[in-house]
Design a protein around this motif. Structure first.
Motif, short mmCIF file in Angstrom:
data_model
loop_
_atom_site.label_atom_id
_atom_site.label_comp_id
_atom_site.label_asym_id
_atom_site.label_seq_id
_atom_site.Cartn_x
_atom_site.Cartn_y
_atom_site.Cartn_z
N ASP A 154 -1.84 2.12 8.27
CA ASP A 154 -2.58 0.36 9.63
C ASP A 154 -2.55 -1.02 9.63
O ASP A 154 -2.81 -1.34 10.59
CB ASP A 154 -4.45 0.79 8.84
CG ASP A 154 -5.50 2.66 8.88
OD1 ASP A 154 -4.94 2.81 10.13
OD2 ASP A 154 -6.66 2.67 8.83
N CYS A 155 -1.47 -1.08 8.16
CA CYS A 155 -1.43 -2.45 8.33
C CYS A 155 -0.06 -2.77 9.21
O CYS A 155 -0.55 -3.39 10.16
CB CYS A 155 -0.97 -2.52 6.68
SG CYS A 155 -2.29 -2.51 5.93
N GLU A 203 -3.85 3.83 5.04
CA GLU A 203 -3.23 2.57 5.31
C GLU A 203 -2.86 1.86 5.20
O GLU A 203 -2.93 0.55 6.11
CB GLU A 203 -4.19 1.85 3.56
CG GLU A 203 -5.85 2.19 3.57
CD GLU A 203 -6.87 2.08 2.15
OE1 GLU A 203 -6.51 0.83 1.92
OE2 GLU A 203 -6.63 3.05 0.79
N LEU A 257 0.73 -1.14 0.10
CA LEU A 257 0.55 -0.01 -0.07
C LEU A 257 1.06 1.51 0.24
O LEU A 257 0.51 2.01 -0.90
CB LEU A 257 -0.86 0.04 0.76
CG LEU A 257 -2.02 -1.44 1.17
CD1 LEU A 257 -2.72 -1.70 2.08
CD2 LEU A 257 -3.08 -0.70 0.06
N ASP A 276 -1.11 4.29 -0.71
CA ASP A 276 -2.15 4.90 0.63
C ASP A 276 -1.32 4.35 1.52
O ASP A 276 -1.16 3.03 2.38
CB ASP A 276 -3.52 3.29 -0.10
CG ASP A 276 -3.65 3.93 -0.85
OD1 ASP A 276 -3.55 4.63 -2.23
OD2 ASP A 276 -3.49 2.16 -1.59
#
Length: 169
Positions: free
Chosen positions: A110-111, A107, A99, A104
């Protein structure tokens, strides 16, 4: 997992290595993933090298990652509560990298946070379990050896934290 096929597991791992050395990185990634998915034993010592072979090819950008071929199976590993934590952590981290490459950033962060969260809850039995992984000998030369999963997780978490820090600058 657990209902895998030993012959497929071994054959696909060998084909993945051969494809990589021929320069066919897409086929190599596909075969590493197929081998990992065919693994008859979550605790197999060679399974980490196979999974890390898959994720490394993706992270090193030999080709553009495919959501269907790459991210969806990685997310399945992250979501698999029966999977060993090292693999779930690596899968979340790899998705984050993919990502990040795509731009991104939120995102991806978040991962990375998911990988860090998973790393905080690794059972002792898993931490002690040894897998084949790259290690550096006393002579400074890298090679393969058996390493406890607990030795591999901090490096993934460190990169996750570094990437989150870069995002927040």
């Amino acid at each position: 997992m657990g209902k895998g096929n030993v012959a497929t597991y071994q054959t696909c791992a060998n084909q993945a290595t051969q494809a990589f050395h021929r320069g066919n990185h897409r086929q190599s990634a596909n075969m590493y993933l197929k081998s990992f998915q065919a693994s008859p034993d979550r605790w197999d010592v060679n399974r980490w090298q196979i999974f890390h072979g898959f994720t490394s090819i993706l992270q090193e950008e030999y080709f553009p990652a495919s959501p269907e071929q790459d991210i969806v199976p990685l997310q399945a590993v992250v979501d698999d509560k029966q999977e060993l934590k090292l693999y779930r952590i690596e899968a979340a981290f790899a998705i984050g990298i993919l990502l990040w490459i795509r731009g991104d950033r939120e995102e991806a962060a978040d991962c990375y946070r998911e990988a860090i969260r998973l790393a905080e809850k690794v059972p002792k039995q898993e931490k002690r379990h040894k897998v084949v992984a790259t290690s550096t000998g006393s002579d400074g030369i890298a090679g393969l050896g058996l390493r406890p999963m607990a030795d591999l997780i901090p490096d993934i978490v460190r990169v996750c934290n570094d990437n989150i820090e870069r995002l927040e600058r």
